[in-house]
Design an enzyme around this catalytic site. Structure first.
Site, PDB file in Angstrom:
ATOM      1  N   LYS A 434       3.314  -2.175  -1.832  1.00 13.10           N
ATOM      2  CA  LYS A 434       4.305  -2.793  -2.712  1.00 13.10           C
ATOM      3  C   LYS A 434       4.619  -1.913  -3.927  1.00 13.10           C
ATOM      4  O   LYS A 434       5.549  -2.202  -4.683  1.00 13.10           O
ATOM      5  CB  LYS A 434       3.828  -4.175  -3.150  1.00 13.10           C
ATOM      6  N   LYS A 446       1.303  -1.620 -10.185  1.00 15.52           N
ATOM      7  CA  LYS A 446       0.412  -0.747  -9.414  1.00 15.52           C
ATOM      8  C   LYS A 446       0.979   0.669  -9.340  1.00 15.52           C
ATOM      9  O   LYS A 446       0.221   1.650  -9.363  1.00 15.52           O
ATOM     10  CB  LYS A 446       0.226  -1.318  -8.002  1.00 15.52           C
ATOM     11  N   LEU A 475      -5.422  -8.649   6.559  1.00 20.37           N
ATOM     12  CA  LEU A 475      -5.668  -9.925   7.228  1.00 20.37           C
ATOM     13  C   LEU A 475      -6.918 -10.593   6.684  1.00 20.37           C
ATOM     14  O   LEU A 475      -7.971  -9.971   6.588  1.00 20.37           O
ATOM     15  CB  LEU A 475      -5.840  -9.699   8.736  1.00 20.37           C
ATOM     16  N   GLY A 476      -6.797 -11.868   6.352  1.00 20.35           N
ATOM     17  CA  GLY A 476      -7.965 -12.623   5.911  1.00 20.35           C
ATOM     18  C   GLY A 476      -8.286 -12.475   4.443  1.00 20.35           C
ATOM     19  O   GLY A 476      -9.206 -13.123   3.950  1.00 20.35           O
ATOM     20  N   ARG A 566      10.732 -15.324  -1.854  1.00 23.82           N
ATOM     21  CA  ARG A 566      10.132 -15.652  -3.138  1.00 23.82           C
ATOM     22  C   ARG A 566      10.553 -14.618  -4.186  1.00 23.82           C
ATOM     23  O   ARG A 566      11.005 -13.519  -3.831  1.00 23.82           O
ATOM     24  CB  ARG A 566       8.610 -15.688  -3.015  1.00 23.82           C
TER      25      ARG A 566
END
Length: 649
Positions: A434, A446, A475-476, A566
């Protein structure tokens, strides 16, 4: 049909009913209840024994009245029950050992009564009990006690059958893992899985059976051939299939309403565990089209072994996995820094259990406090810093840009400056995709941190190597889309997707952290390492597949709703900016994003202005200052879009 209805109705009343019984809340019958029931059965047995013997014998002995005999016999039996612990097992799981205990207890009670009977006879010339009565009483008592246990076991099995779903399964493959799993299923106490055969991908074995089960070739007519077998699930054992083969198998199986299960390699089984506990429904994480990562452990060990390693954000999903992986390389000490008290405490308990020989120092601190960080650097001879502490939720940070400045930018500045001051060997910063052409405050913050450490590398006179690693969604991890979708599916939906065309790159937490450790060995200072994220995943396809894996039909059982992008969100993430070039490394999954670093003094001036703006209440002013340092930061679906149009807010 009537029998099935009756069974389901009984199960509903006794297992899930709204009455006070609710047997599912009783883990087992208390021991005092078992003893009380056994005592009652002995009393009943005495009564029936008396009726039977009274009809075939002229009279009982008169040494003791019939009530005194009953009391004495019952006390002997109860003493025998306690001696041989006939009440100690779980009645619903009674085994041959429990039956043997009852046999021994009843036999022992009878022997004691016979001994009393003949001892009294030799002393006083009279018997206390009729021998036929003792034999009949023991027989009836044993039958009553055994019947009670068999009845409870049967009722438990009868009632719980409605709760525990059973699957007729085929095991994928004909190899050691598959056969070992089949043998385990045939001997398991847990009967959730009924093996009906094996699947072969190579050739037809119509005349060959394994453990008495047929082998069926997987092909175009496969699902028609298994229809008469009433197969409801497939189990994939080990890693015999490639990711592509597994995906094809899963998609076709789901289309035919079959459940898919996974079980790990046989090397991960333990003798203590029931193998069926290892059989899990396949997860979306298991279906990512990714090849295994091969690490150069010797290089990683060279820069971690016997060294003090600081990991910031160490209680987070990424930081904690870095802690676990670093622990495998025998560091001298790992300093785990985080401001989240409870997760930090939980991690400490886990590490003490899993890595008892590794030295840990758990530090409750905030990267915004430079004085606290400096005390940590001064007191410990730190060699390597893994900087994972950051605010990362895009919509939340879009509403709170000042916090992004304080943590993501100034927190990084504090750690980077101290690393130079105290001669840290390597500083590995965890960034994000991102940060590339950012459209939101989180990504821009960042990117600002990346710019600072790159410029510091150019300026620094010390030996600190600043290395940045950049990857996509994990993931997770906390707040990631897959756990969010799982919760929505469990609650009955709908599953919410921001845009029908949105795509994302994914990798697992262990995979991302492995590449972070590997990149740390390769850096010479100033690089941004970009990871091969595999193929991007369309989030709409991900949602549909997760619904199918959960046993539902998309748009019928679980709806999917489009809710709109969003604030700060874009349709796709990039790993390289428009001005960057990618250079390969000796590791096939790691590339270097080549960006020209900016002048340290110019960057520092921007950082000072950003920090000053963050002390004020004007969020728009803060974001405008970030945009000056990161000119490629173009806001999307955000109130800050007006800044890009030079509109005064």
């Amino acid at each position: 049909m009537k029998a099935e209805y009756f069974r389901n109705r009984v199960a509903q009343i006794f297992w899930n009913g709204d009455n006070s019984l609710q047997f599912k809340n009783l883990r087992y019958l208390p021991r005092w209840v078992v003893v009380a029931i056994d005592l009652l059965l002995v009393v009943i047995s005495f009564y029936f024994s008396f009726l039977i013997v009274d009809n075939i014998a002229s009279t009982f002995y008169n040494v003791l009245s019939i009530y005194q005999q009953a009391t004495f016999i019952i006390l002997v039996y109860v003493a025998s029950f306690f001696t041989f612990s006939t009440y100690s097992g779980l009645i619903r799981h009674s085994t041959f050992v429990d039956i043997f205990k009852i046999v021994v207890a009843c036999s022992s009670a009878m022997l004691v009564l016979i001994a009393v009977n003949y001892s009294y006879y030799f002393v006083y010339g009279e018997k206390v009990f009729l021998m036929p009565f003792l034999i009949v009483n023991m027989t009836i008592s044993f039958i009553a006690l055994l019947s009670f246990r068999l009845f409870v076991k049967r009722v438990y099995s009868f009632v719980s059958q409605n709760k525990r779903k059973s699957y007729n399964v085929l095991i994928v493959g004909v190899n050691d893992d598959s056969i070992a799993l089949a043998e385990a299923l045939s001997t398991s106490k847990n009967q959730n899985f009924n093996l009906v055969g094996f699947i072969s991908f190579k050739k037809d074995h119509q005349r060959i059976k394994i453990l008495g089960k047929p082998i069926i070739k997987y092909g175009s007519t496969f699902y028609d051939r298994i229809a008469p077998m009433k197969v409801t699930g497939l189990i994939i054992a080990g890693s015999q299939l490639s990711i592509k083969q597994k995906n094809e198998l899963v998609d076709k199986a789901l289309a035919n309403d079959l459940k898919i299960f996974n079980v790990p390699d046989i090397t991960q089984w333990t003798d203590k565990e029931d193998v069926t506990s290892k059989i899990k429904e396949i997860q979306i994480e298991d279906l990512l089209e990714r090849d295994a990562i091969h690490l150069e452990d010797s290089q990683i060990s060279n820069y971690l072994k016997n060294r003090n390693v600081l990991i910031t954000g160490g209680a987070g999903s990424i930081g904690s996995e870095i802690v676990r992986q670093v622990s495998c390389y025998q560091p001298k000490c790992i300093l785990i820094l985080d401001q989240a008290e409870s997760p930090l405490y939980d991690l400490e308990l886990e590490l003490k259990e899993k890595f008892p020989n590794i030295s840990y120092q758990v530090v409750l601190a905030d990267v915004r406090r430079k004085d606290r960080l400096e005390h940590l650097f001064r007191a410990n001879d730190i060699s390597v810093v893994f900087h994972a502490a950051a605010y990362k939720h895009v919509p939340m940070i879009e509403k709170n840009p000042r916090e992004a400045v304080c943590v993501n930018i100034l927190g990084t500045v504090n750690l980077a400056d101290l690393s130079v001051a105290y001669g840290i060997d390597r500083f590995v910063m965890i960034s994000t995709d991102k940060a590339v052409n950012p459209t939101n405050v989180m990504g821009a913050s960042k990117r600002a941190a990346e710019i600072y450490v790159q410029s510091l590398q150019q300026k620094a006179d010390g030996e600190t190597k600043f290395i940045t690693t950049r990857f996509g969604n994990v993931l997770g991890s906390n707040g990631s889309v897959i756990p969010y979708f799982k919760k929505q599916i469990e609650s009955g939906g709908p599953v919410t997707v921001t845009h029908q065309d949105i795509i994302r790159y994914f990798m697992t937490i262990p995979e991302a952290c492995q590449l972070v450790l590997q990149a740390g060995t390769m850096g010479k200072g100033g690089e941004i390492f970009v990871f091969d994220m595999g193929k991007p995943v369309k989030i709409m396809d991900l949602a549909e597949r997760m619904i199918k894996l959960s046993g539902f039909k998309p748009y019928e059982d679980i709806d999917i709703k489009i809710i709109g992008l969003r604030p700060g969100e874009k349709l796709f993430e990039e790993l390289l900016s428009n001005t960057s070039t990618a250079m390969p490394t000796h590791h096939q999954k790691i590339m270097i994003a080549k960006d020209d670093p900016l002048c340290y003094e110019d960057v520092l001036n921007h950082i000072i202005e950003i920090a000053s703006a963050a002390q004020q209440e004007n969020e728009v002013y803060v974001v405008s200052k970030i945009k000056q340092l990161v000119p490629e930061f173009i806001s999307k679906n955000s109130v800050f879009e007006l800044l890009d149009k030079n509109v005064n807010l």
